[in-house]
Design an enzyme around this catalytic site. Structure first.
Site, PDB file in Angstrom:
ATOM      1  N   SER A 163       0.765  -1.367   0.006  1.00 16.24           N
ATOM      2  CA  SER A 163      -0.087  -0.036  -0.425  1.00 16.24           C
ATOM      3  C   SER A 163       0.891   1.495   0.381  1.00 16.24           C
ATOM      4  O   SER A 163       1.576   0.945  -0.597  1.00 16.24           O
ATOM      5  CB  SER A 163      -0.863  -0.362   1.262  1.00 16.24           C
ATOM      6  N   ASP A 258      -9.821  -4.895  -5.137  1.00 14.48           N
ATOM      7  CA  ASP A 258      -9.494  -3.650  -4.149  1.00 14.48           C
ATOM      8  C   ASP A 258      -9.655  -2.505  -5.043  1.00 14.48           C
ATOM      9  O   ASP A 258      -8.640  -2.176  -6.430  1.00 14.48           O
ATOM     10  CB  ASP A 258      -8.090  -4.470  -4.119  1.00 14.48           C
ATOM     11  N   HIS A 290      -8.664  -5.102  -0.617  1.00 19.22           N
ATOM     12  CA  HIS A 290      -6.674  -4.268  -0.009  1.00 19.22           C
ATOM     13  C   HIS A 290      -6.162  -5.399   0.928  1.00 19.22           C
ATOM     14  O   HIS A 290      -6.288  -5.408   1.850  1.00 19.22           O
ATOM     15  CB  HIS A 290      -7.299  -3.181  -0.083  1.00 19.22           C
TER      16      HIS A 290
END
Length: 318
Positions: A163, A258, A290
């Site tokens: 991320s 995601d 995610h």
């Protein structure tokens, strides 16, 4: 504190219009351990005394007792959390790095950095670069940390992150090439981006979903002084020059459920046509969201992610 809330991410944190932040849940610090977990030991080291910043080093237990000259690949990892949440010492990252080192037989360094909004962008990039430079003081085998001196193979260095941490890893790979770290012509062996946090105005308009607007708001909190918003090169890396990426191979992980997956795919497409000299591959897990591999590490799909990660590290660099 001004009671007007600008951004509410309960139960994690709230941001107020005066710039203050209220972290609602105490953060859990998992201590390092010299008692092996999954055959892996860990310890912390300070890389920036003036900023009170440290990192965590993970080492396979069998390497502790290695008496020869065997060196193992070095993984430098940057944690995620939207530039605002989590730390290198959070339970999910301690668990993941322990599993990753066990699966890959590498030495890993998990970098802690100062987070937004208390420390807005680009502070965390500078902290991360300080960590890279500290790590590379060990390339002559005379650095301050014995594990890195004895065990790290600096001909096999990998950058990784999830991320926001994947975003940081990308920028560190760019800077490695720009700053010309020793030795001469050094290249990172590979980079692994788990569900990277990349945005652009075009991506947001294309998706038109509230979840994407959430990530846009999160970025504006992390980088309040950015006049370009999501067109800022820190977050819109697809719109920047990728030819200077200082690594030979890239693995991008995306998850089908995601909203950030589109940014990962765009990154791969731009990298392939940019003129960058290297190889890029993608692993997609269609039915997951995610960073699912951190939230549910015992699931079969999470195990598959870890296997692909391990295979990538073990591949011969061209």
């Amino acid at each position: 504190m001004d009671s007007e809330i600008a951004f509410d991410y309960s139960p994690r944190f709230r941001i107020f219009k005066n710039g203050g932040i209220e972290r609602l849940v105490p953060e859990t610090f998992v201590p390092p351990s010299l008692n092996p977990e999954n055959g892996v030991v860990s310890k912390d080291a300070v890389y920036s005394p003036e900023k009170n910043l440290s990192l965590r080093i993970y080492l396979p237990q069998n390497s502790v007792y290695e008496t020869g000259e065997k060196k193992i690949p070095l993984l430098v990892y940057f944690h995620g959390g939207g530039f605002i949440m989590e730390t290198a010492f959070s339970p999910i990252y301690h668990t993941f790095l322990t599993s990753a080192v066990s699966a890959t037989d590498c030495i890993a360094v998990s970098v802690e950095y100062r987070r937004a909004p208390e420390h807005p962008i680009p502070t965390l990039y500078e902290d991360s670069w300080d960590a890279i430079q500290w790590i590379f003081t060990h390339i002559t085998r005379s650095g301050p940390e014995d594990w890195l001196n004895k065990h790290a193979d600096f001909s096999k260095v990998f950058l990784a992150g999830d991320s926001a941490g994947a975003n940081i890893a990308h920028h560190m790979a760019i800077r490695v090439d720009k700053e010309k770290l020793p030795p001469e012509n050094f290249k990172i062996s590979g980079m692994i981006l788990f569900h990277p946090y990349f945005l652009s105005k075009a991506l947001i308009e294309e998706m038109e979903v509230e979840a994407m607007r959430y990530y846009e708001r999160l970025w504006r909190i992390a980088s309040p002084d950015s006049g370009n918003g999501v067109e800022d090169p820190w977050i819109n890396v697809v719109g920047s020059d990728l030819t200077g990426l200082g690594c030979r191979r890239v693995l991008v992980m995306v998850a089908g459920n995601d909203v950030l997956a589109r940014g990962g795919w765009s990154y791969v497409a731009e990298l392939e046509k940019s003129g960058w000299i290297g190889k890029v591959k993608v692993m997609e897990t269609k039915e997951e969201g995610h960073v699912f591999h951190l939230r549910d590490p015992d699931s079969e799909n999470a195990r598959r992610v870890l296997r692909n990660f391990a295979e990538f590290l073990k591949e011969e660099t061209f």
